[in-house]
Design a protein around this motif. Structure first.
Motif, mmCIF file in Angstrom:
data_model
loop_
_atom_site.group_PDB
_atom_site.id
_atom_site.type_symbol
_atom_site.label_atom_id
_atom_site.label_comp_id
_atom_site.label_asym_id
_atom_site.label_seq_id
_atom_site.Cartn_x
_atom_site.Cartn_y
_atom_site.Cartn_z
ATOM 1 N N GLN A 48 4.535 -3.149 -14.672
ATOM 2 C CA GLN A 48 5.190 -1.988 -14.078
ATOM 3 C C GLN A 48 5.249 -2.177 -12.560
ATOM 4 N N PRO A 49 6.229 -1.581 -11.882
ATOM 5 C CA PRO A 49 6.276 -1.688 -10.418
ATOM 6 C C PRO A 49 4.946 -1.272 -9.795
ATOM 7 N N HIS A 50 4.504 -2.065 -8.825
ATOM 8 C CA HIS A 50 3.224 -1.806 -8.167
ATOM 9 C C HIS A 50 3.472 -1.677 -6.671
ATOM 10 N N ARG A 51 3.051 -0.554 -6.106
ATOM 11 C CA ARG A 51 3.193 -0.319 -4.664
ATOM 12 C C ARG A 51 1.872 -0.657 -3.994
ATOM 13 N N GLN A 52 1.880 -1.708 -3.184
ATOM 14 C CA GLN A 52 0.666 -2.194 -2.546
ATOM 15 C C GLN A 52 0.686 -1.896 -1.057
ATOM 16 N N GLN A 53 -0.428 -1.400 -0.550
ATOM 17 C CA GLN A 53 -0.577 -1.164 0.881
ATOM 18 C C GLN A 53 -1.525 -2.200 1.466
ATOM 19 N N VAL A 54 -1.202 -2.651 2.665
ATOM 20 C CA VAL A 54 -2.066 -3.554 3.425
ATOM 21 C C VAL A 54 -2.235 -2.952 4.816
ATOM 22 N N VAL A 55 -3.462 -2.898 5.303
ATOM 23 C CA VAL A 55 -3.712 -2.371 6.640
ATOM 24 C C VAL A 55 -3.245 -3.392 7.673
ATOM 25 N N SER A 56 -2.371 -2.965 8.546
ATOM 26 C CA SER A 56 -1.828 -3.858 9.571
ATOM 27 C C SER A 56 -2.931 -4.310 10.522
ATOM 28 N N GLN A 57 -2.868 -5.578 10.911
ATOM 29 C CA GLN A 57 -3.827 -6.169 11.841
ATOM 30 C C GLN A 57 -3.104 -6.577 13.124
ATOM 31 N N PRO A 58 -3.855 -6.865 14.194
ATOM 32 C CA PRO A 58 -3.208 -7.263 15.455
ATOM 33 C C PRO A 58 -2.760 -8.711 15.424
ATOM 34 N N ARG A 59 -1.750 -8.981 14.621
ATOM 35 C CA ARG A 59 -1.202 -10.335 14.505
ATOM 36 C C ARG A 59 0.223 -10.232 13.974
ATOM 37 N N VAL A 60 1.038 -11.190 14.358
ATOM 38 C CA VAL A 60 2.391 -11.317 13.821
ATOM 39 C C VAL A 60 2.324 -12.105 12.519
ATOM 40 N N HIS A 61 3.146 -11.703 11.553
ATOM 41 C CA HIS A 61 3.309 -12.455 10.315
ATOM 42 C C HIS A 61 4.762 -12.905 10.208
ATOM 43 N N VAL A 62 4.953 -14.101 9.682
ATOM 44 C CA VAL A 62 6.286 -14.569 9.305
ATOM 45 C C VAL A 62 6.224 -14.845 7.813
ATOM 46 N N ALA A 63 7.142 -14.249 7.047
ATOM 47 C CA ALA A 63 7.060 -14.343 5.588
ATOM 48 C C ALA A 63 8.417 -14.635 4.978
ATOM 49 N N ALA A 64 8.407 -15.445 3.915
ATOM 50 C CA ALA A 64 9.618 -15.727 3.152
ATOM 51 C C ALA A 64 9.795 -14.622 2.117
ATOM 52 N N GLU A 65 10.836 -13.841 2.273
ATOM 53 C CA GLU A 65 11.114 -12.738 1.353
ATOM 54 C C GLU A 65 12.584 -12.360 1.462
#
Length: 263
Positions: A48-65
């Motif tokens: 089933q669709p899953h809504r995930q939360q992640v606490v933002s940190q003091p860093r930049v992310h680059v992600a393939a999406e």
């Protein structure tokens, strides 16, 4: 590929997320180690669709999406992703002062945004994103990703290195609860330097780490004296910790621990 521990305390409701997820964290190649802290690869299979939360940190992310590489600047807002079916996403978590050498400009200018790599970095990001998102071998995906990042020709930056070290101090030391405790070790305005290199001010950085400390304690499953912990982490009282934690995570810390199987 050497693995690294990452920051699992940033995953909200980890017990709910665990059954459908596999998280792999890998150290970068030497040529990127001054800039990239680690790569993260998340694979999921959810009925089933899953809504995930992640606490933002003091860093930049680059992600393939979504067929591209997205550069995620630091955001004050909660970070959510809704995942469906089977899939994977590969990202790079940069050191706090490590992204500016690739961006060649103020990281503060991209705070609160998610922008395609082709607009900020080393040319069209869509071919490498396709190779990553259709790939199956972790090493091959990471190799393609790193080759793209290396095309930006990042040059080591002593100031960025210093900022990374200061942010590292703020993360490791719970006794650092005010920006002035970091400023004692710096020659210039921390506000200006943090905006330029991290993308957000030192006060936010320190408080975010103390909230992550509180989340890590909640995840321990132990009974917590939240009033004593609030004092230890530099909050004026338990109510102050509760307000900030609720804003970041979505529920008070004691409730978070009790209602999500963490106690």
């Amino acid at each position: 590929m050497p693995t690294v521990p990452g920051h699992p305390e940033a995953i909200v409701h980890p017990t709910a997320a665990a059954p459908g997820f596999e998280v792999e964290r890998v150290a970068p190649r030497e040529a990127l180690a001054e800039f990239v802290d680690y790569h993260w690869l998340v694979r999921w299979s959810v009925p089933q669709p899953h809504r995930q939360q992640v606490v933002s940190q003091p860093r930049v992310h680059v992600a393939a999406e979504d067929g591209q590489l997205l550069v995620h600047g630091i955001s004050r807002s909660p970070f959510y992703r809704t995942l469906t079916g089977n899939g994977h996403v590969l990202g790079a978590a940069f050191h706090a002062g490590g992204f500016r050498p690739l961006l060649r400009g103020s990281v503060g200018a991209i705070s609160g945004t998610a922008q395609p790599g082709r607009d900020l970095l080393a040319g069209d990001d869509r071919p490498v994103a396709e190779r990553i998102l259709t790939g199956t071998d972790s090493a091959e995906m990471i190799d393609a990703f790193e080759r793209y990042l290396l095309h930006t020709d990042p040059v080591p930056d002593p100031t960025g290195r210093e900022i990374t070290a200061l942010v590292g101090d703020a993360k490791r030391r719970r006794d650092i609860v005010r920006a002035g405790q970091l400023a004692a070790h710096a020659d210039c305005s921390l506000q200006r330097l943090f905006t330029e290199y991290v993308g957000i001010g030192p006060k936010w950085v320190i408080q975010r780490f103390r909230i992550l400390d509180a989340a890590g304690v909640a995840h321990s499953g132990e009974r917590i004296d939240w009033s004593a912990l609030a004092y230890e982490l530099g909050f004026s009282d338990q109510a102050h910790l509760t307000r900030v934690f609720t804003h970041v995570v979505g529920t008070p810390p004691a409730t978070y621990q009790r209602t999500h199987g963490l106690l």
